[in-house]
Design a protein around this motif. Sequence first.
Motif, mmCIF file in Angstrom:
data_model
loop_
_atom_site.group_PDB
_atom_site.id
_atom_site.type_symbol
_atom_site.label_atom_id
_atom_site.label_comp_id
_atom_site.label_asym_id
_atom_site.label_seq_id
_atom_site.Cartn_x
_atom_site.Cartn_y
_atom_site.Cartn_z
ATOM 1 N N ALA A 120 0.828 -1.209 0.000
ATOM 2 C CA ALA A 120 0.000 0.000 0.000
ATOM 3 C C ALA A 120 0.863 1.260 0.000
ATOM 4 O O ALA A 120 0.586 2.214 -0.732
ATOM 5 C CB ALA A 120 -0.928 -0.007 1.213
ATOM 6 N N TRP A 180 2.428 1.710 -3.333
ATOM 7 C CA TRP A 180 1.462 2.204 -4.316
ATOM 8 C C TRP A 180 1.163 3.688 -4.096
ATOM 9 O O TRP A 180 1.039 4.455 -5.047
ATOM 10 C CB TRP A 180 0.165 1.398 -4.234
ATOM 11 C CG TRP A 180 -0.920 1.935 -5.101
ATOM 12 C CD1 TRP A 180 -1.088 1.703 -6.428
ATOM 13 C CD2 TRP A 180 -1.969 2.830 -4.719
ATOM 14 N NE1 TRP A 180 -2.186 2.382 -6.894
ATOM 15 C CE2 TRP A 180 -2.746 3.084 -5.856
ATOM 16 C CE3 TRP A 180 -2.334 3.428 -3.518
ATOM 17 C CZ2 TRP A 180 -3.858 3.903 -5.832
ATOM 18 C CZ3 TRP A 180 -3.445 4.253 -3.494
ATOM 19 C CH2 TRP A 180 -4.188 4.489 -4.635
ATOM 20 N N ALA A 181 1.031 4.092 -2.840
ATOM 21 C CA ALA A 181 0.588 5.455 -2.526
ATOM 22 C C ALA A 181 1.622 6.515 -2.908
ATOM 23 O O ALA A 181 1.251 7.575 -3.431
ATOM 24 C CB ALA A 181 0.253 5.565 -1.043
ATOM 25 N N THR A 226 1.732 7.235 -6.676
ATOM 26 C CA THR A 226 0.415 7.675 -7.120
ATOM 27 C C THR A 226 0.180 9.132 -6.737
ATOM 28 O O THR A 226 -0.377 9.911 -7.527
ATOM 29 C CB THR A 226 -0.678 6.768 -6.525
ATOM 30 O OG1 THR A 226 -0.430 5.428 -6.948
ATOM 31 C CG2 THR A 226 -2.050 7.180 -7.002
ATOM 32 N N LEU A 266 -8.451 6.147 -7.705
ATOM 33 C CA LEU A 266 -7.798 6.582 -6.468
ATOM 34 C C LEU A 266 -8.570 6.165 -5.221
ATOM 35 O O LEU A 266 -8.012 5.550 -4.303
ATOM 36 C CB LEU A 266 -7.606 8.102 -6.482
ATOM 37 C CG LEU A 266 -6.627 8.652 -7.500
ATOM 38 C CD1 LEU A 266 -6.657 10.166 -7.500
ATOM 39 C CD2 LEU A 266 -5.230 8.142 -7.219
ATOM 40 N N THR A 270 -9.144 2.100 -5.042
ATOM 41 C CA THR A 270 -7.933 1.371 -4.673
ATOM 42 C C THR A 270 -7.531 1.678 -3.238
ATOM 43 O O THR A 270 -7.133 0.780 -2.496
ATOM 44 C CB THR A 270 -6.783 1.716 -5.635
ATOM 45 O OG1 THR A 270 -7.215 1.485 -6.969
ATOM 46 C CG2 THR A 270 -5.567 0.859 -5.361
ATOM 47 N N THR A 271 -7.664 2.938 -2.823
ATOM 48 C CA THR A 271 -7.309 3.295 -1.454
ATOM 49 C C THR A 271 -8.186 2.564 -0.451
ATOM 50 O O THR A 271 -7.675 2.004 0.531
ATOM 51 C CB THR A 271 -7.430 4.824 -1.252
ATOM 52 O OG1 THR A 271 -6.569 5.480 -2.181
ATOM 53 C CG2 THR A 271 -7.053 5.218 0.159
ATOM 54 N N VAL A 321 -6.883 -0.249 2.221
ATOM 55 C CA VAL A 321 -7.098 -0.129 3.665
ATOM 56 C C VAL A 321 -7.719 -1.412 4.202
ATOM 57 O O VAL A 321 -7.308 -1.922 5.252
ATOM 58 C CB VAL A 321 -7.975 1.105 3.990
ATOM 59 C CG1 VAL A 321 -8.481 1.071 5.416
ATOM 60 C CG2 VAL A 321 -7.190 2.385 3.736
#
Length: 163
Positions: free
Chosen positions: A99, A102-103, A106, A130, A133-134, A138
């Motif tokens: 995560a 990825w963040a 992005t 956005l 996927t977030t 989580v």
Amino acid sequence: MPDETDLPDAATAADDVVPVGEPAAPAAPPSRGPQYLGYGLLFVVGIVAAMFGVALVPLRLTVGGAALPVGLLVVVAIPVIARAGAWVMGARLGAACVALGWALPTIAFVLAGPGGDVLLPDITRTWIYLVGTTLLLVLAVVLPLPRGARELAEARGLGVPDA
């Protein structure tokens, strides 16, 4: 009655006895190299997934006259990769590494560049990518692992480093 020649010598027998009050020699701690390598690789997987996600969000696949957004597949695929990383490592930290990987890129892709160019424009498709996927990432990090995942990872020499 045994003969005196059959009994062991007292000096050699004393070497085999461990006194009760003394602790045994400590075992060498297990190597944490595979754990750290695994978490680092999951971080890199998150970065690569973000790059593929940004490239695939605007694409549409036409199947039987219907246009399917490829970005929706990416929205589902990235959290699945994160959850698989958590299972392999036996800890939710594996999903958190994906995560975070990825963040970071992005967020950089959303910001405007020096010339004003943006890789992820302010359109509905981008927001679905956005936010979707977030939220799924989580969930991948927060949900508990199935029973036996930690033991399976420890059997492979992976798992959670001691805090």
